[in-house]
Design an enzyme around this catalytic site. Sequence first.
Site, PDB file in Angstrom:
ATOM      1  N   PRO A  39       0.678  -1.222  -0.027  1.00  0.00           N
ATOM      2  CA  PRO A  39       0.003   0.171  -0.043  1.00  0.00           C
ATOM      3  C   PRO A  39       0.954   1.366   0.108  1.00  0.00           C
ATOM      4  O   PRO A  39       1.945   1.384   0.808  1.00  0.00           O
ATOM      5  CB  PRO A  39      -0.794  -0.250   1.214  1.00  0.00           C
ATOM      6  N   GLY A  40       0.377   2.317  -0.689  1.00  0.00           N
ATOM      7  CA  GLY A  40       1.041   3.614  -0.853  1.00  0.00           C
ATOM      8  C   GLY A  40       0.157   4.647  -0.433  1.00  0.00           C
ATOM      9  O   GLY A  40       0.076   5.383   0.605  1.00  0.00           O
ATOM     10  N   ARG A  49      -1.074  15.951 -10.743  1.00  0.00           N
ATOM     11  CA  ARG A  49      -2.214  15.407 -10.948  1.00  0.00           C
ATOM     12  C   ARG A  49      -3.453  15.468 -11.765  1.00  0.00           C
ATOM     13  O   ARG A  49      -4.017  14.806 -12.433  1.00  0.00           O
ATOM     14  CB  ARG A  49      -2.444  14.619  -9.703  1.00  0.00           C
ATOM     15  N   TYR A  62      -4.222  13.289 -14.696  1.00  0.00           N
ATOM     16  CA  TYR A  62      -5.153  12.371 -14.531  1.00  0.00           C
ATOM     17  C   TYR A  62      -6.595  12.737 -14.442  1.00  0.00           C
ATOM     18  O   TYR A  62      -7.293  12.159 -14.106  1.00  0.00           O
ATOM     19  CB  TYR A  62      -4.840  11.288 -13.448  1.00  0.00           C
ATOM     20  N   CYS A  69       2.802  29.048 -16.654  1.00  0.00           N
ATOM     21  CA  CYS A  69       2.592  29.569 -18.130  1.00  0.00           C
ATOM     22  C   CYS A  69       1.981  28.433 -18.806  1.00  0.00           C
ATOM     23  O   CYS A  69       2.301  28.073 -19.871  1.00  0.00           O
ATOM     24  CB  CYS A  69       3.617  30.212 -18.678  1.00  0.00           C
ATOM     25  N   TYR A 117       1.876  11.017  -4.069  1.00  0.00           N
ATOM     26  CA  TYR A 117       2.150  11.578  -5.568  1.00  0.00           C
ATOM     27  C   TYR A 117       2.102  13.182  -5.981  1.00  0.00           C
ATOM     28  O   TYR A 117       1.959  13.436  -6.925  1.00  0.00           O
ATOM     29  CB  TYR A 117       1.091  10.775  -6.606  1.00  0.00           C
TER      30      TYR A 117
END
Length: 442
Positions: free
Chosen positions: A292-293, A331, A335, A362, A391
């Site tokens: 797990p992270g 992220r 994503y 920019c 992340y």
Amino acid sequence: MLGNKAFNQKNHLEIAGCDIVQLAEEFGTPLYVYDEALLRSNIKDYQKRLKELHPDSTIAYAGKAFLCSAMCRLLDQESMWLDVVSGGEYYVARESGFPTERLLFHGNNKSPQERELVLKNGIGRWVIDSEWELALLSKEAKNYLHGKLPVFFRITPGIDPHTHAYITTGKVDSKFGLTLVDGIAQRVIRQALSYENLDVKGLHCHIGSQIDSLEPFINTIKAMVRFMDSFKEQNNFVFSELDLGGGLGVPYLEEQKGKFPSVQEYVEAIAKTLQEECEKYQYPLPKLFIEPGRSIVNNAGNTVYTVGTIKEIPGIKKYIAVDGGMTDNPRPILYDARYQAIIANRVNQGSPEMVSVVGKCCESGDVVIQQTETISVQNGDILVVEGTGAYNYSMASNYNLIPRPGVVFIRDEKPYLVVRHEGWYDLVRRDILPEYLIEKGE
């Protein structure tokens, strides 16, 4: 709200008992802030529940989610293993004093320098990702100074976890691991058994990240045990260990709470399924590893910003620009990740409004939150984006030559700087001016 948050008498947001406005004044913004007690609690929750259901088990934190020297020391104190996916992660862990015998070393293209570093300094499990890598190790493992090199083989079990395409890793068409198609995995592992310097411990798989149901994990275990039994029948060899990787998803928004399986539900499902499948095939129950992270660090981490420019387009949108953005949280642009935010210095003071939180890069795509409801925002406000523990720091960049934020751990209501902010000098300290570009005097 996500994590351990409250409001004090000043109407300031508190995280783990620490006033975030004071924290911003002391350390500056942007700033990553972690609740250390919550980190440890998340770890202990995994450890307790897995040991109850599968005593012969090991939890290896997925370092790619968030890693620094302080995090390595915390993991060591909690008796965790740590999985690293590069020489850099391995180096940080080793330099922090983390025991190399509790490291798992991943990677689909380990460089010569990385391989040499690990072979010289030791490893708990080396995860072989390809036939090409096995061919290299068959020659290089003789340089391993700690006996036989303990190895896993990464398998792509052909399971679709139904998550974002960029974080799906277990389907047949993947850059990772050995496929079960055409007997490729069987052939490569059989070859490895003939090498005297390698100790084949077991198999590894990881099907993806931010998975929101138990079904993909259950199907993965069924595929892995089926392969393990087939290999035993054909080669008279039993894998003593099975690493199922990680991937459990977490909520980022209030409305997502309850959408993802809990740690207890996840652990119960994998432990029960593994036992059932092993009984079905009369296969010896292997030692179980999980990695797990995100589900350990995400809700314990938040990013603190200061609001700068405010731009309103009548009837269309109100933009709130903060002093960070895609450099400290890529992220959303990678994503389409969604977040929620809190104004930390004036909690519940002001009428609600819909805003778009944007960064200072920019790039038109530098949007932290496409649309969210906050109290009316003013220049200089302290804005906290929740659930940024995974992340964000690890994927941060110097795009537009913007220095990266520092990291603070809060312990017993006291902040500790564990990674310093980058400064302007950090942006040029690796630069080299060749002699021909240096002007010479008359």
